[in-house]
Design an enzyme around this catalytic site. Structure first.
Site, PDB file in Angstrom:
ATOM      1  N   ASP A 195       0.855  -1.179   0.000  1.00  0.00           N
ATOM      2  CA  ASP A 195       0.000   0.000   0.000  1.00  0.00           C
ATOM      3  C   ASP A 195       0.897   1.237   0.000  1.00  0.00           C
ATOM      4  O   ASP A 195       2.111   1.135  -0.189  1.00  0.00           O
ATOM      5  CB  ASP A 195      -0.941   0.000   1.204  1.00  0.00           C
ATOM      6  CG  ASP A 195      -2.293   0.601   0.882  1.00  0.00           C
ATOM      7  OD1 ASP A 195      -2.335   1.793   0.504  1.00  0.00           O
ATOM      8  OD2 ASP A 195      -3.315  -0.092   0.997  1.00  0.00           O
ATOM      9  N   HIS A 268      -2.946   3.333  -4.632  1.00  0.00           N
ATOM     10  CA  HIS A 268      -2.328   2.804  -3.403  1.00  0.00           C
ATOM     11  C   HIS A 268      -0.894   2.334  -3.659  1.00  0.00           C
ATOM     12  O   HIS A 268      -0.445   1.353  -3.059  1.00  0.00           O
ATOM     13  CB  HIS A 268      -3.168   1.668  -2.825  1.00  0.00           C
ATOM     14  CG  HIS A 268      -4.428   2.131  -2.146  1.00  0.00           C
ATOM     15  ND1 HIS A 268      -4.459   2.600  -0.852  1.00  0.00           N
ATOM     16  CD2 HIS A 268      -5.708   2.203  -2.609  1.00  0.00           C
ATOM     17  CE1 HIS A 268      -5.702   2.941  -0.533  1.00  0.00           C
ATOM     18  NE2 HIS A 268      -6.480   2.716  -1.587  1.00  0.00           N
ATOM     19  N   ASP A 334      -8.899  -0.381  -5.744  1.00  0.00           N
ATOM     20  CA  ASP A 334      -9.833   0.534  -5.077  1.00  0.00           C
ATOM     21  C   ASP A 334      -9.240   1.941  -4.964  1.00  0.00           C
ATOM     22  O   ASP A 334      -8.032   2.132  -5.052  1.00  0.00           O
ATOM     23  CB  ASP A 334     -10.189   0.013  -3.685  1.00  0.00           C
ATOM     24  CG  ASP A 334      -8.980  -0.027  -2.755  1.00  0.00           C
ATOM     25  OD1 ASP A 334      -7.924  -0.529  -3.198  1.00  0.00           O
ATOM     26  OD2 ASP A 334      -9.079   0.444  -1.618  1.00  0.00           O
ATOM     27  N   GLU A 335     -10.100   2.879  -4.729  1.00  0.00           N
ATOM     28  CA  GLU A 335      -9.719   4.266  -4.429  1.00  0.00           C
ATOM     29  C   GLU A 335      -8.595   4.767  -5.342  1.00  0.00           C
ATOM     30  O   GLU A 335      -7.601   5.337  -4.871  1.00  0.00           O
ATOM     31  CB  GLU A 335      -9.296   4.380  -2.955  1.00  0.00           C
ATOM     32  CG  GLU A 335     -10.428   4.092  -1.979  1.00  0.00           C
ATOM     33  CD  GLU A 335     -10.002   4.241  -0.534  1.00  0.00           C
ATOM     34  OE1 GLU A 335     -10.870   4.579   0.301  1.00  0.00           O
ATOM     35  OE2 GLU A 335      -8.818   3.990  -0.224  1.00  0.00           O
ATOM     36  N   TRP A 401     -16.929  -3.872  -1.055  1.00  0.00           N
ATOM     37  CA  TRP A 401     -16.847  -3.259   0.277  1.00  0.00           C
ATOM     38  C   TRP A 401     -17.856  -2.111   0.411  1.00  0.00           C
ATOM     39  O   TRP A 401     -17.888  -1.427   1.429  1.00  0.00           O
ATOM     40  CB  TRP A 401     -15.434  -2.763   0.571  1.00  0.00           C
ATOM     41  CG  TRP A 401     -14.892  -1.672  -0.287  1.00  0.00           C
ATOM     42  CD1 TRP A 401     -14.223  -1.802  -1.459  1.00  0.00           C
ATOM     43  CD2 TRP A 401     -14.933  -0.264  -0.016  1.00  0.00           C
ATOM     44  NE1 TRP A 401     -13.848  -0.576  -1.945  1.00  0.00           N
ATOM     45  CE2 TRP A 401     -14.277   0.395  -1.075  1.00  0.00           C
ATOM     46  CE3 TRP A 401     -15.470   0.506   1.020  1.00  0.00           C
ATOM     47  CZ2 TRP A 401     -14.134   1.777  -1.138  1.00  0.00           C
ATOM     48  CZ3 TRP A 401     -15.330   1.891   0.946  1.00  0.00           C
ATOM     49  CH2 TRP A 401     -14.672   2.511  -0.103  1.00  0.00           C
ATOM     50  N   THR A 478      -5.394  -1.650   9.512  1.00  0.00           N
ATOM     51  CA  THR A 478      -4.703  -1.497  10.795  1.00  0.00           C
ATOM     52  C   THR A 478      -4.088  -0.120  11.025  1.00  0.00           C
ATOM     53  O   THR A 478      -3.121   0.016  11.782  1.00  0.00           O
ATOM     54  CB  THR A 478      -3.613  -2.574  10.934  1.00  0.00           C
ATOM     55  OG1 THR A 478      -2.643  -2.406   9.884  1.00  0.00           O
ATOM     56  CG2 THR A 478      -4.210  -3.959  10.859  1.00  0.00           C
TER      57      THR A 478
END
Length: 547
Positions: A195, A268, A334-335, A401, A478
């Site tokens: 990431d 990411h 994603d994103e 998600w 996390t």
């Protein structure tokens, strides 16, 4: 007859420990019956585990698990035809090819315990039920009530995710996390390895991914929306070597757990471009590994559509595919901040030259490039639901998600869908609304919400798309889980609730009954594992959600 049976059973347990009832098992089995057998099965140090040669490693696993629980070291012997025909006393692990993939049966009689399955996953599932019938206490003798269990899961995909980028956890904890999954009858560990804030897998083809991308200069203190932002000033990072990963894969394989690695692209990717700026839309910039969270549209973190990037993707995913035996590889997707592509002259020129009409289609171009490459290596691609924004090949699996809307959209196009909605399957969300509770990302996903969520919502069933939902998963990001105890605190007891939602038939789900079994069966396990958990789960329920 029932009173006589109870009396006899009571007499037998005077000198030993009575096992737990099958009615306490989590997740709840599909079928349990209690045959009229006058005497319980007795486990002691002389008890033998007989196993089909297919299950050699699983027999060793069961023996070790019983030793840890009870202090009893059972003998193991490979099963022969004469052993079975002579009806020797013992625990039998039998191969039964007539059973479906994860189905198992357990028959506990006076002389034998027999677990049957058609493969490792079914056998492991049966073992978890047996281990829940055995007390967690040192004993010389244990008496197990005669019972018959026939059981199989509702969904073929039952997963738990763990992000090791924002915070890194030792190999010992990764194995412990896999043991959590095994106990709860999950079958998939989704391992988020790359990431913006770090690269956590050893790479031979691009060594700077480990010397540069694996470390950030400092880590954010507090919530990323806090102003002014505060940092700890401490260099942070590391990565898992291929030897460590192979060891973890072997550990998971014995327990019937598939590990799906995630290499998140084309967004990411800040950690990667920090080491190799030529992968970015600004190759002349001196990038740093991200030190804060929430990068979407805030900082440039996308791969540029260049020869260097596509060569990078081929080499990286080749190493990943060679390392992991999983049939699936997760590519994130994603994103993906498209503003950086819009601003880049070279990217716009690439799009025009290749007939790519917009940045959404460019995102699809990246995903299809990797999916085609992985298909050539015998792998199937999984991505977050944003990969469905363009016209993508439906052989790719969509992990949703978002909301029911995104699941319906993907299923309607023909994609197989793994449902992992932020509400309530994101375990980085708060379990309470107590302002003094340990820091989380946002939102409120109490235990009751997890248990009462149907991975096949009515809105999907009404459209006849229920068969496109192949399972579900909880995600554990996390950013605010800096150590193992915090991860445990955030996943338990919600993970236990999820295990039953994904395993048991909907008509068998009963939250009141689950809470009783949680108290009598699961929480003692948390204590046995020396794990932390959220203890105020009864106080914080769905009734608080609107307040």
């Amino acid at each position: 007859m029932k009173k006589l049976y109870s009396l006899l059973f009571g007499l037998f347990i005077v000198a030993g420990m009575q096992a737990q009832s099958a009615n306490q098992i989590i997740p709840k089995p599909n079928f349990i019956s209690y045959p009229h057998v006058p005497t319980p099965f007795q486990i002691q140090a002389s008890t033998i585990i007989y196993f089909d040669s297919t299950y050699t490693n699983q027999a060793a696993y069961l023996s070790e698990a019983i030793l840890q629980q009870t202090g009893l070291s059972l003998i193991r012997k490979t099963l022969t035809a004469s052993t079975y025909l002579q009806k020797e006393k013992g625990v039998y692990l039998l191969l039964n090819n007539r059973l479906s993939n994860e189905k198992y049966t357990i028959t506990v009689g006076s002389e034998k315990i027999v677990i049957e399955s058609s493969g490792v996953r079914g056998l492991i599932n049966g073992m978890q039920s047996l281990l829940q019938l055995i007390p967690i206490t040192k004993q010389e003798k244990i008496f197990i009530e005669p019972v018959y269990i026939e059981d199989e899961p509702r969904f073929s995909y039952r997963g738990m995710h763990l992000d090791v980028v924002r915070h890194l956890f030792p190999v010992t904890y990764i194995k412990k996390y896999i043991d959590y999954l095994t106990f709860h009858k999950f079958n998939t560990f989704h391992w988020h390895l790359t990431d913006d804030q770090g690269w956590r897998i050893e790479m031979n083809s691009y060594p700077k991914l480990n010397s540069v991308s694996a470390f950030r200069d400092e880590t954010l203190i507090g919530h990323f929306k806090d102003q002014p932002a505060k940092f700890d000033g401490q260099r942070y990072g590391g990565f898992y070597t291929k030897a460590e990963i192979k060891d973890i894969i072997a550990y998971a394989t014995v327990r019937g757990i598939t590990i799906i690695p995630e290499i998140d692209i084309p967004g990411h990717s800040r950690a990667a471009i920090a080491a190799y700026p030529k992968l970015s839309t600004r190759p002349d910039t001196n990038w740093k590994v991200a030190t804060t969270w929430g990068m979407y549209n805030r900082q440039n973190n996308v791969l540029a559509p260049t020869k260097a990037s596509f060569e990078f993707l081929e080499k990286v995913f080749a190493e990943v595919a060679d390392l992991f035996p999983s049939p699936y590889i997760h590519v994130g997707g994603d994103e993906c901040s498209k503003i950086w592509w819009k601003q880049d002259v070279a990217t716009q020129a690439f799009m025009k030259a290749n007939g790519i009409k917009n940045e959404t289609d460019l995102q699809t171009y990246f995903i299809e490039f990797v999916a085609k490459f992985l298909k050539g290596r015998g792998k199937q691609t999984i991505g977050w639901h944003e990969i469905n924004e363009g016209d993508l090949d439906t052989s790719t699996v969509v992990m949703n998600w978002g909301t029911d809307k995104q699941a319906i959209e993907a299923a309607s196009k023909g994609f197989s869908v793994i449902n992992t909605p932020g509400k309530p399957f994101y375990f980085d969300h708060y379990q309470s609304l107590d302002p003094k509770d340990s820091l989380a990302i946002h939102g409120y996903n109490p235990l009751e919400a997890v248990y009462k969520y149907n991975p096949v919502p009515r809105s999907i069933s009404e459209k006849g798309l229920q068969n496109k939902i192949i399972g579900g998963q909880a995600n554990v990001w996390t950013e605010y889980m800096e150590n193992e105890k915090k991860v445990d605190y955030m996943i338990f007891p919600r993970m236990t609730a999820l295990s039953e939602v994904l395993w048991s038939k909907p008509e068998m789900l009963n939250y009141t009954d689950f809470l009783k079994r949680l108290k009598s069966n699961a929480i003692p396990r948390y204590e046995f594992w020396n794990s932390s958990w959220f203890k105020n789960y009864l106080l914080w329920d769905l009734s608080k959600a609107t307040k």
